[in-house]
Structures are given as structure tokens and as C-alpha cells.
Design a protein around this motif. Structure first.
Motif, PDB file in Angstrom:
ATOM      1  N   UNK A 259       0.820  -1.211   0.000  1.00  0.00           N
ATOM      2  CA  UNK A 259       0.000   0.000   0.000  1.00  0.00           C
ATOM      3  C   UNK A 259       0.856   1.265   0.000  1.00  0.00           C
ATOM      4  N   UNK A 260       1.968   1.245   0.693  1.00  0.00           N
ATOM      5  CA  UNK A 260       2.806   2.440   0.826  1.00  0.00           C
ATOM      6  C   UNK A 260       3.898   2.535  -0.231  1.00  0.00           C
ATOM      7  N   UNK A 261       4.134   1.449  -0.947  1.00  0.00           N
ATOM      8  CA  UNK A 261       5.274   1.378  -1.853  1.00  0.00           C
ATOM      9  C   UNK A 261       5.272   2.473  -2.919  1.00  0.00           C
ATOM     10  N   UNK A 289       5.666  13.361   8.552  1.00  0.00           N
ATOM     11  CA  UNK A 289       5.422  13.833   9.915  1.00  0.00           C
ATOM     12  C   UNK A 289       3.943  13.714  10.273  1.00  0.00           C
ATOM     13  N   UNK A 290       3.078  14.133   9.345  1.00  0.00           N
ATOM     14  CA  UNK A 290       1.628  14.014   9.599  1.00  0.00           C
ATOM     15  C   UNK A 290       1.246  12.549   9.778  1.00  0.00           C
ATOM     16  N   UNK A 291       1.808  11.677   8.929  1.00  0.00           N
ATOM     17  CA  UNK A 291       1.502  10.245   9.025  1.00  0.00           C
ATOM     18  C   UNK A 291       1.931   9.674  10.369  1.00  0.00           C
ATOM     19  N   UNK A 292       3.130  10.009  10.830  1.00  0.00           N
ATOM     20  CA  UNK A 292       3.625   9.473  12.096  1.00  0.00           C
ATOM     21  C   UNK A 292       2.788   9.956  13.279  1.00  0.00           C
ATOM     22  N   UNK A 293       2.310  11.194  13.214  1.00  0.00           N
ATOM     23  CA  UNK A 293       1.424  11.705  14.264  1.00  0.00           C
ATOM     24  C   UNK A 293       0.127  10.897  14.280  1.00  0.00           C
ATOM     25  N   UNK A 294      -0.424  10.645  13.094  1.00  0.00           N
ATOM     26  CA  UNK A 294      -1.662   9.873  13.001  1.00  0.00           C
ATOM     27  C   UNK A 294      -1.458   8.441  13.493  1.00  0.00           C
ATOM     28  N   UNK A 295      -0.364   7.823  13.078  1.00  0.00           N
ATOM     29  CA  UNK A 295      -0.068   6.452  13.492  1.00  0.00           C
ATOM     30  C   UNK A 295       0.099   6.369  15.009  1.00  0.00           C
ATOM     31  N   UNK A 336      -2.232   3.237   7.603  1.00  0.00           N
ATOM     32  CA  UNK A 336      -1.721   3.124   6.232  1.00  0.00           C
ATOM     33  C   UNK A 336      -2.851   3.129   5.220  1.00  0.00           C
ATOM     34  N   UNK A 337      -3.917   2.374   5.480  1.00  0.00           N
ATOM     35  CA  UNK A 337      -4.971   2.226   4.472  1.00  0.00           C
ATOM     36  C   UNK A 337      -5.702   3.533   4.201  1.00  0.00           C
ATOM     37  N   UNK A 338      -5.776   4.428   5.197  1.00  0.00           N
ATOM     38  CA  UNK A 338      -6.424   5.719   4.965  1.00  0.00           C
ATOM     39  C   UNK A 338      -5.412   6.783   4.542  1.00  0.00           C
ATOM     40  N   UNK A 354     -13.026   5.745  20.199  1.00  0.00           N
ATOM     41  CA  UNK A 354     -13.385   7.033  19.580  1.00  0.00           C
ATOM     42  C   UNK A 354     -12.161   7.857  19.180  1.00  0.00           C
ATOM     43  N   UNK A 355     -11.133   7.882  20.055  1.00  0.00           N
ATOM     44  CA  UNK A 355      -9.912   8.629  19.714  1.00  0.00           C
ATOM     45  C   UNK A 355      -9.206   7.988  18.528  1.00  0.00           C
ATOM     46  N   UNK A 356      -9.145   6.651  18.519  1.00  0.00           N
ATOM     47  CA  UNK A 356      -8.502   5.963  17.400  1.00  0.00           C
ATOM     48  C   UNK A 356      -9.234   6.164  16.096  1.00  0.00           C
ATOM     49  N   UNK A 357     -10.568   6.253  16.139  1.00  0.00           N
ATOM     50  CA  UNK A 357     -11.348   6.415  14.908  1.00  0.00           C
ATOM     51  C   UNK A 357     -11.160   7.792  14.278  1.00  0.00           C
ATOM     52  N   UNK A 358     -10.693   8.760  15.059  1.00  0.00           N
ATOM     53  CA  UNK A 358     -10.437  10.090  14.503  1.00  0.00           C
ATOM     54  C   UNK A 358      -9.338  10.031  13.442  1.00  0.00           C
ATOM     55  N   UNK A 359      -8.414   9.079  13.574  1.00  0.00           N
ATOM     56  CA  UNK A 359      -7.271   8.985  12.650  1.00  0.00           C
ATOM     57  C   UNK A 359      -7.712   8.687  11.219  1.00  0.00           C
ATOM     58  N   UNK A 360      -8.484   7.615  10.950  1.00  0.00           N
ATOM     59  CA  UNK A 360      -8.932   7.417   9.561  1.00  0.00           C
ATOM     60  C   UNK A 360      -9.790   8.567   9.056  1.00  0.00           C
ATOM     61  N   UNK A 361     -10.617   9.148   9.922  1.00  0.00           N
ATOM     62  CA  UNK A 361     -11.376  10.338   9.532  1.00  0.00           C
ATOM     63  C   UNK A 361     -10.425  11.438   9.066  1.00  0.00           C
ATOM     64  N   UNK A 362      -9.441  11.771   9.909  1.00  0.00           N
ATOM     65  CA  UNK A 362      -8.550  12.896   9.638  1.00  0.00           C
ATOM     66  C   UNK A 362      -7.733  12.671   8.378  1.00  0.00           C
ATOM     67  N   UNK A 363      -7.223  11.461   8.180  1.00  0.00           N
ATOM     68  CA  UNK A 363      -6.378  11.205   7.011  1.00  0.00           C
ATOM     69  C   UNK A 363      -7.180  11.308   5.715  1.00  0.00           C
ATOM     70  N   UNK A 364      -8.423  10.864   5.740  1.00  0.00           N
ATOM     71  CA  UNK A 364      -9.250  10.982   4.537  1.00  0.00           C
ATOM     72  C   UNK A 364      -9.698  12.422   4.315  1.00  0.00           C
ATOM     73  N   UNK A 365      -9.942  13.142   5.387  1.00  0.00           N
ATOM     74  CA  UNK A 365     -10.369  14.537   5.256  1.00  0.00           C
ATOM     75  C   UNK A 365      -9.232  15.420   4.769  1.00  0.00           C
ATOM     76  N   UNK A 366      -8.010  15.186   5.275  1.00  0.00           N
ATOM     77  CA  UNK A 366      -6.846  15.928   4.770  1.00  0.00           C
ATOM     78  C   UNK A 366      -6.526  15.488   3.346  1.00  0.00           C
TER      79      UNK A 366
END
Length: 556
Positions: A259-261, A289-295, A336-338, A354-366
Motif C-alpha cells: 500500500x505504501x510502496x 510527519x503528519x503520518x507518524x502523528x496519526x499512526x 496506512x490504508x487511509x 473514539x480517539x482511534x477512529x479520529x485517525x482514519x477520519x482525519x487522514x481521509x479529510x486531509x
């Protein structure tokens, strides 16, 4: 141990960035390479069949026209296959024709590289449909994204409105990138036990004596391009959580690396193609940097779990997750998938904290944290253009990027591409929540129910395709609305970006002076990150505050 697994996986991805990025430059570069001796004779046969002149140049309007025409024709053919599959061959399990609205939604989903599924594949599609209308467009949609990204880069460094030839670009992407990589990965997946057969389902008897239908099919070939092309979707309804799609921790790592390749390597290739590696690494660092914060956020949230459950002596949130992957590999897969706009899932996102679910939301919104093949880079460059423009206004100087002036036309087009994203997420979500018929499709009420609807339209707009779960999205309203959102999310930004490329291609290069804003420095990287986060926060925070953020605060 879980953290070590994450570090090793990310290390493998970083080791592959340079060699794969250099290979992509050889594939799409203007200079001849050794690859031509291997692939060119085969490709020329295809050009002759299609009537394509390999050396014919396309301006941005002609390039856009070719993209839309090819994608439209393929979408119509896919729709026809779904609607007629009961009468077509390779249907060993006797699947009936797909309903009109689901066929409409699915054809749009897979031609736009979204791969949203309002159906369960093993119970809905024949083998022919899975091959011709699912697996094949996984190649073409991924190649389309690559071709558009390369065309945009040519516009940045070009001297005339010549973005290349779309038919040549898509052919090279398929023949030189996606087919070879998918073939290798498919062999690895078969070795790990993923099915690859034209035989139908098997009837088995369980230990308790009950009957069981074991579905199989051409799973390995679909899984390989699904992740190499950041497509998403799945042969089975449970996607990469199903043991026939993702049987071992090793296949899970292969899926993540795949997915990341290409998204990460394309950012490096961008630096090589513009002959400014430092610029490429600057964009790479901002996205990284944004990805590592989300991860880190989803990793922490899932290990911490929910306070009420933690009080019972159960540490960590294993709800909705496969034991063979555990918390760490599930958290990494989710991020990774989002981030890569793939949409494949190895766990239920609805079961995230709920906190973890914010990550896929945020990555798709950005929608620009590496992204899919080309999409993440293009969206990152959109924000870069906007950042350059704003910084130029602040210092009283005409904004420039790569020596070309950024003027009103480019900024307006960039604004259209950026603003259409929240519009097609928030407006349909609001409409769905005021329609009684649409609300009945929500499995949970309150904050969580709002998240289900918001996630569905966010996934469609970002061309991601992952599902939050809980929402019955197979109704006519959601099938049609999400289909239209997927179309707008894919093609409006493509048209805007190619228009920007055509405009920049005809501009003369301005010499660099002491007053030129340098866009390849750590300072500008920080400005770019802040611009992405500020625009994203101002746009989507109110909606998130009513959904996952409120749910997180209530669970404390």
C-alpha cells in the motif's frame, strides 16, 4: 514487540523508496531507458490496435478529454457486466444479476479507484465480474492516477502546453509497473495460502456435523493489485480481515508494504523529475510527519483502550480485531490504508476507540498524507501552491514555485480542488441526517450514528473506500449519493490539477534571486504542515466535534 513490528515494516518501506522512485523515473521519463527494449515491442502492438500515435503530444484539455473518455467507456462496460452476469460465463456459484443501483455504485467505485463496496463480494459477484469489472479496473484506475500525476509534473517543468500522451502513460503504468509487481506479489500470496482458482465453492462438514459453504476464487490476483494499486475492496465482505485474503502476519506486512510502496516512491520520483531532490524530500517529510502523528495516535488509543473496559482488567481494545494481527499491526494497517487512500481493512473501524477512529477520519479529510498513486502527491502540491501564494502575499512578492509565477488563475483552480472536498462530504451528510428514510439505515443512534454517515461520505469523497461499519449503505439513496460523491471527488480535482499544469507549462521560468521564497527548506515544510492542518481543522472540526470527538469525551 508490537512497536518493533511497526518499526521494521516502516523501515522496509523506507528502504524501497529510492530504488522504486528511480525506477518510476525510468518508466515515465522523457529519455530512453533499458526498459524500452523489454516492454516497447509489446506496447507498440497495443498502440497499433488502439490507433494511438506514441509520439503525439497532448495539451491539458486533450489530456483531460482522453482521461474522461477512457474512464467513461470502461465504466459503462463494467455496469453492463454487473447487470448481465447471470447470463455470462465463469459463474460457478450461480450468482444473479446485480441490482441497478448497486451496479451503478460499484461501477463508479472501481473506475474511480475508490473501491467502496455496498455488497459482499462472495455472495454477489461471479468470477467473470470479479475479474473483468473488479480486478481489471483496479489496474486501469491506478494507472490513471499515475498518469495524471506524471502529466502534472511535466506541466511544472515544461515550456509549452504538452503534458505527454495519456494513452502512452496509462499503458506504461500498467505494463511496466502494475503488472510485474502484481504478478510477483500474487505468487507470494499464493505461497502463503491465499486461494487462486476458477473452481466454485466447496461444501464441507464442520466438527459439530453442520454443513458449511467455503467460498474461494481468484483471490490472490485481486489482493495483489488491490494493495499495489491502493485500490481497496475485497473478494470477501470482511476484506483483509478474512483468512483467505490475509491469512498470516507475513501477508499482513506484505499488504502494508504494498500500500505504501508506490505513493511514497512517487514523491521521491517527483524530486528526481524536477531535478530538485531537496524539494521532493521536503514534501516527503511534511507528509511523513503528519503520518507518524496519526499512526502514534491510533497506536496509543488502541493500546490504552476504554476506561470502563480497562476497569474490568481488560487492557487494550481488541474488539473487532483479528488475534493473529494484534493491536500494533491493526493500528498500522488502519493508519496506512487511509493515508494511502486504499480502503482495505483488517479490522472493523467502527470498533476502534473514539480517539482511534479520529485517525482514519482525519487522514481521509486531509486527503494528502501520501495518498494513492499520484493523488496524495497532487493534493500535497495543491496545498503547496496555496502556501506559496499566501507566503508571497505576506512578504509583498509575486509567489513562485520552481521558477514559475503562481497567479490568480492557478490559485482559483487550486481553491476549487480543495473546497470541493469538504462540500461533497458535509452537504450529503447533512442531507442524509435530515431524511427519515436515510436515518433508518444507521445501526447506532447519537454520536456514533453520525460518525457512520460522515465516514461513508468522507470515504467516497477521498476515493478511499473503507467503511466505518454499521451503516446499511445498500439502499438506493446511499448507493446513488455515494456514487455521485465518488465521481466528483475523483474527476473535479483531476480536471483542476491538469488545468493548473497546462497554465504553468506555458509560463517562462523566472531567475532565482535573494528575495525568492525557497520551498525546499525545513521552514517551508513547517509552513506547509500548518497550512494543511489549519485548513483541515477549520473545515472539518465542527463535524468531528459532533461525532468521534464528542464520543471520546463522553467515554472518558
Amino acid at each position: 514487540m508490537g512497536l518493533l513490528q511497526v518499526i521494521i515494516t516502516l523501515g522496509i518501506i523506507m528502504l524501497l523508496v529510492k530504488p522504486v522512485g528511480s525506477y518510476l523515473v525510468n518508466v515515465f521519463g522523457s529519455e530512453k531507458s533499458g526498459l524500452d527494449r523489454v516492454f516497447a515491442p509489446i506496447e507498440r502492438i497495443g498502440y497499433r490496435i488502439m490507433g494511438v500515435k506514441e509520439e503525439e503530444a497532448m495539451g491539458w484539455k486533450k489530456y483531460v478529454g482522453a482521461v474522461l473518455l477512457v474512464n467513461f467507456v470502461m465504466m459503462i462496460l463494467m455496469y453492463a457486466v454487473f447487470r448481465l452476469q447471470a447470463y455470462l460465463p465463469w459463474n460457478p456459484d450461480g450468482m444473479g444479476n446485480v441490482s441497478p443501483t448497486i451496479a451503478f455504485n460499484t461501477a463508479i467505485s472501481f473506475i474511480t479507484n475508490t473501491n467502496w463496496q455496498a455488497y459482499s463480494g462472495e455472495n454477489t459477484l461471479s468470477y467473470l465480474s470479479q475479474m473483468v469489472a473488479i480486478t481489471f479496473p483496479m489496474f486501469t484506475s491506478a494507472a490513471t492516477g499515475f498518469a495524471v500525476a506524471v502529466a502534472f509534473i511535466r506541466g511544472l517543468i515544461g515550456r509549452q502546453d504538452n503534458l505527454g500522451n495519456f494513452y502512452v502513460d496509462i499503458t506504461r503504468a500498467i505494463s511496466r509497473v502494475f503488472l510485474p509487481l502484481s504478478f510477483i506479489v500474487a505468487l507470494i500470496l499464493v505461497f502463503q495460502g491465499i486461494p487462486q482458482t476458477l473452481l466454485g465453492a466447496v461444501q464441507a462438514t464442520t466438527i459439530e456435523g453442520a454443513g458449511q459453504t467455503i467460498t474461494r476464487g481468484l483471490v490472490a490476483s485481486l489482493e495483489s493489485i488491490k494493495h499495489i494499486g491502493t485500490n481497496g475492496g475485497g473478494w470477501f465482505g470482511t476484506n483483509a480481515a478474512h483468512p483467505f485474503e490475509n491469512p498470516t502476519p507475513f501477508t499482513n506486512m506484505i499488504h502494508i508494504v504494498c500500500m505504501m510502496l508506490l505513493p511514497t516512491s512517487l514523491v521521491y520520483a517527483f524530486g528526481l523529475m524536477i531535478k530538485n531532490k531537496k524539494q521532493g524530500w521536503t514534501i516527503f517529510a511534511a507528509m511523513g510527519i503528519i503520518f507518524l502523528v496519526m499512526l502514534s495516535t491510533v497506536f496509543y488509543a488502541e493500546y490504552k483502550g476504554i476506561a470502563a473496559v480497562d476497569a474490568l482488567g481488560v487492557h487494550g481494545n481488541m474488539e473487532g480485531k483479528e488475534v493473529r494481527f494484534g493491536l500494533s499491526e491493526t493500528a498500522l494497517f488502519t493508519a496506512v490504508t487511509t493515508a494511502a487512500t486504499t480502503g482495505s481493512v483488517n479490522a472493523m473501524h467502527e470498533s476502534l476507540t473514539p480517539l482511534g477512529s479520529i485517525v482514519p477520519f482525519a487522514e481521509m479529510m486531509l486527503n494528502n498524507v501520501f495518498g494513492g498513486k499520484g493523488v496524495g502527491l497532487l493534493n500535497g502540491l495543491l496545498y503547496l501552491i496555496l502556501s506559496v501564494f499566501i507566503c508571497g502575499l505576506m512578504v509583498g512578492r509575486t509567489p513562485e514555485f520552481l521558477g514559475k509565477k503562481i497567479e490568480g488563475k492557478e490559485v482559483k483552480l487550486a481553491a476549487i480542488a480543495i473546497l470541493i472536498h469538504p462540500l461533497i462530504i458535509l452537504a450529503p451528510t447533512a442531507w442524509a441526517l435530515i431524511r427519515p428514510e436515510s436515518v433508518t439505515s444507521i445501526a447506532n443512534q447519537g454520536m456514533h450514528g453520525l460518525s457512520e454517515v460522515l465516514y461513508a461520505f468522507t470515504s467516497g469523497a477521498a476515493n478511499n473506500g473503507s467503511a466505518f461499519g454499521g451503516l446499511s449503505a445498500g439502499t438506493n439513496f446511499y448507493a446513488i449519493m455515494i456514487g455521485l460523491v465518488m465521481l466528483a471527488g475523483r474527476y473535479i480535482s483531476i480536471i483542476a490539477m491538469l488545468a493548473i499544469a497546462g497554465s504553468l507549462a506555458t509560463k517562462r521560468v523566472v531567475p532565482i534571486t535573494t528575495g525568492t521564497l525557497r520551498t525546499n527548506t525545513p521552514l517551508f515544510m513547517g509552513i506547509l504542515i500548518m497550512m494543511i492542518l489549519v485548513i483541515g481543522a477549520l473545515t472539518f472540526f465542527p463535524a468531528l466535534a459532533l461525532g468521534p470527538i464528542a464520543e471520546h469525551l463522553a467515554a472518558r
